[in-house]
Design a protein around this motif. Structure first.
Motif, PDB file in Angstrom:
ATOM      1  N   GLY A  85      -7.169  27.076  20.984  1.00 13.36           N
ATOM      2  CA  GLY A  85      -6.171  28.081  21.326  1.00 13.36           C
ATOM      3  C   GLY A  85      -6.817  29.324  21.888  1.00 13.36           C
ATOM      4  O   GLY A  85      -7.924  29.691  21.490  1.00 13.36           O
ATOM      5  N   VAL A  86      -6.119  29.956  22.824  1.00 14.89           N
ATOM      6  CA  VAL A  86      -6.549  31.242  23.352  1.00 14.89           C
ATOM      7  C   VAL A  86      -5.378  32.203  23.195  1.00 14.89           C
ATOM      8  O   VAL A  86      -4.295  31.966  23.730  1.00 14.89           O
ATOM      9  CB  VAL A  86      -7.007  31.152  24.824  1.00 14.89           C
ATOM     10  CG1 VAL A  86      -7.333  32.536  25.369  1.00 14.89           C
ATOM     11  CG2 VAL A  86      -8.224  30.243  24.950  1.00 14.89           C
ATOM     12  N   LEU A 109      -3.444  24.390  34.995  1.00 15.07           N
ATOM     13  CA  LEU A 109      -2.604  23.856  33.933  1.00 15.07           C
ATOM     14  C   LEU A 109      -2.274  22.389  34.155  1.00 15.07           C
ATOM     15  O   LEU A 109      -2.064  21.649  33.203  1.00 15.07           O
ATOM     16  CB  LEU A 109      -1.334  24.683  33.779  1.00 15.07           C
ATOM     17  CG  LEU A 109      -1.560  26.055  33.139  1.00 15.07           C
ATOM     18  CD1 LEU A 109      -0.260  26.835  33.073  1.00 15.07           C
ATOM     19  CD2 LEU A 109      -2.174  25.919  31.756  1.00 15.07           C
ATOM     20  N   ARG A 110      -2.254  21.939  35.391  1.00 11.80           N
ATOM     21  CA  ARG A 110      -2.076  20.500  35.648  1.00 11.80           C
ATOM     22  C   ARG A 110      -3.292  19.726  35.127  1.00 11.80           C
ATOM     23  O   ARG A 110      -3.162  18.666  34.535  1.00 11.80           O
ATOM     24  CB  ARG A 110      -1.881  20.226  37.128  1.00 11.80           C
ATOM     25  CG  ARG A 110      -0.554  20.734  37.624  1.00 11.80           C
ATOM     26  CD  ARG A 110      -0.051  19.912  38.782  1.00 11.80           C
ATOM     27  NE  ARG A 110       1.291  20.308  39.097  1.00 11.80           N
ATOM     28  CZ  ARG A 110       2.373  19.845  38.471  1.00 11.80           C
ATOM     29  NH1 ARG A 110       2.260  18.980  37.516  1.00 11.80           N
ATOM     30  NH2 ARG A 110       3.573  20.262  38.815  1.00 11.80           N
ATOM     31  N   ALA A 117      -4.138  15.833  24.794  1.00 11.28           N
ATOM     32  CA  ALA A 117      -3.160  14.991  24.104  1.00 11.28           C
ATOM     33  C   ALA A 117      -1.814  15.705  24.075  1.00 11.28           C
ATOM     34  O   ALA A 117      -0.760  15.077  24.134  1.00 11.28           O
ATOM     35  CB  ALA A 117      -3.635  14.687  22.683  1.00 11.28           C
ATOM     36  N   ASP A 118      -1.840  17.041  23.990  1.00 13.38           N
ATOM     37  CA  ASP A 118      -0.635  17.863  23.975  1.00 13.38           C
ATOM     38  C   ASP A 118      -1.052  19.294  24.276  1.00 13.38           C
ATOM     39  O   ASP A 118      -2.218  19.652  24.101  1.00 13.38           O
ATOM     40  CB  ASP A 118       0.030  17.775  22.596  1.00 13.38           C
ATOM     41  CG  ASP A 118       1.474  18.273  22.582  1.00 13.38           C
ATOM     42  OD1 ASP A 118       2.056  18.499  23.672  1.00 13.38           O
ATOM     43  OD2 ASP A 118       2.018  18.439  21.472  1.00 13.38           O
ATOM     44  N   TRP A 119      -0.115  20.115  24.714  1.00 14.92           N
ATOM     45  CA  TRP A 119      -0.408  21.528  24.922  1.00 14.92           C
ATOM     46  C   TRP A 119       0.892  22.307  24.888  1.00 14.92           C
ATOM     47  O   TRP A 119       1.972  21.738  25.031  1.00 14.92           O
ATOM     48  CB  TRP A 119      -1.178  21.779  26.223  1.00 14.92           C
ATOM     49  CG  TRP A 119      -0.352  21.713  27.473  1.00 14.92           C
ATOM     50  CD1 TRP A 119       0.056  20.586  28.125  1.00 14.92           C
ATOM     51  CD2 TRP A 119       0.177  22.809  28.204  1.00 14.92           C
ATOM     52  NE1 TRP A 119       0.796  20.925  29.220  1.00 14.92           N
ATOM     53  CE2 TRP A 119       0.892  22.279  29.292  1.00 14.92           C
ATOM     54  CE3 TRP A 119       0.125  24.192  28.043  1.00 14.92           C
ATOM     55  CZ2 TRP A 119       1.543  23.092  30.220  1.00 14.92           C
ATOM     56  CZ3 TRP A 119       0.774  24.994  28.969  1.00 14.92           C
ATOM     57  CH2 TRP A 119       1.459  24.448  30.042  1.00 14.92           C
ATOM     58  N   VAL A 130      -1.872  30.195  23.725  1.00 16.91           N
ATOM     59  CA  VAL A 130      -1.782  28.960  24.506  1.00 16.91           C
ATOM     60  C   VAL A 130      -2.740  27.984  23.845  1.00 16.91           C
ATOM     61  O   VAL A 130      -3.918  28.296  23.647  1.00 16.91           O
ATOM     62  CB  VAL A 130      -2.156  29.195  25.987  1.00 16.91           C
ATOM     63  CG1 VAL A 130      -2.045  27.878  26.778  1.00 16.91           C
ATOM     64  CG2 VAL A 130      -1.280  30.262  26.607  1.00 16.91           C
ATOM     65  N   TRP A 131      -2.225  26.822  23.445  1.00 20.85           N
ATOM     66  CA  TRP A 131      -3.025  25.873  22.694  1.00 20.85           C
ATOM     67  C   TRP A 131      -3.042  24.503  23.368  1.00 20.85           C
ATOM     68  O   TRP A 131      -2.140  24.155  24.121  1.00 20.85           O
ATOM     69  CB  TRP A 131      -2.515  25.737  21.257  1.00 20.85           C
ATOM     70  CG  TRP A 131      -1.068  25.367  21.174  1.00 20.85           C
ATOM     71  CD1 TRP A 131      -0.006  26.220  21.081  1.00 20.85           C
ATOM     72  CD2 TRP A 131      -0.517  24.037  21.207  1.00 20.85           C
ATOM     73  NE1 TRP A 131       1.169  25.501  21.060  1.00 20.85           N
ATOM     74  CE2 TRP A 131       0.881  24.167  21.129  1.00 20.85           C
ATOM     75  CE3 TRP A 131      -1.069  22.779  21.311  1.00 20.85           C
ATOM     76  CZ2 TRP A 131       1.738  23.073  21.141  1.00 20.85           C
ATOM     77  CZ3 TRP A 131      -0.217  21.669  21.324  1.00 20.85           C
ATOM     78  CH2 TRP A 131       1.163  21.838  21.238  1.00 20.85           C
TER      79      TRP A 131
END
Length: 138
Positions: A85-86, A109-110, A117-119, A130-131
């Motif tokens: 995470g940021v 982001l693409r 696996a997920d975001w 943002v994780w």
């Protein structure tokens, strides 16, 4: 220079975090922190994708955040699952978009979505986190 912190998690594994200046060169420190966590946890297979992802998240925070620092947090969620995470002080959510061929940016982001696996994004009163979840074989 900021020092990383280590905390014990309910999973029994430590988490790693560090507050960094909101500067492009902080991506290198974030990559080292991620690689260290993966090595300690025996999840070296996640390190390269994770390093690319944390670089992108830091770059986005550097470009869009409002204050002079960001926080990188790396937690082990399970045997083979790591969350990166940021956190920053902007409430503006990241937007995955299509970049034109002649644009330098806009693809990050693409790439994150393709490797993770997920975001997602968790809003906070003070900003957002943002994780990204990375998953290996457990």
């Amino acid at each position: 220079m900021p020092q990383p912190t280590t905390r014990t998690r309910r999973t029994g594994h430590p988490g790693y975090s560090e507050t960094l200046p909101r500067r492009p060169e902080s991506a290198a420190t974030a990559r080292r922190l991620l690689r260290t966590a993966c090595a300690v946890w025996g999840l070296d297979a996640l390190a390269e994708d994770g390093a690319l992802i944390v670089s992108e998240l830091v770059a986005n925070a550097v470009q869009h955040a409002r204050r002079e620092s960001i926080r990188v947090v790396i937690d082990r969620l399970g045997a083979a699952r790591v969350r990166v995470g940021v956190a920053d002080f902007s409430r503006a959510r990241p937007v995955k978009r299509e970049a034109d061929d002649d644009e330098e940016g806009g693809r990050g982001l693409r790439l994150v979505a393709a490797l993770a696996a997920d975001w997602g994004t968790d809003e906070r009163r003070w900003g957002k986190i943002v994780w990204v979840d990375l998953e290996g074989r457990g």
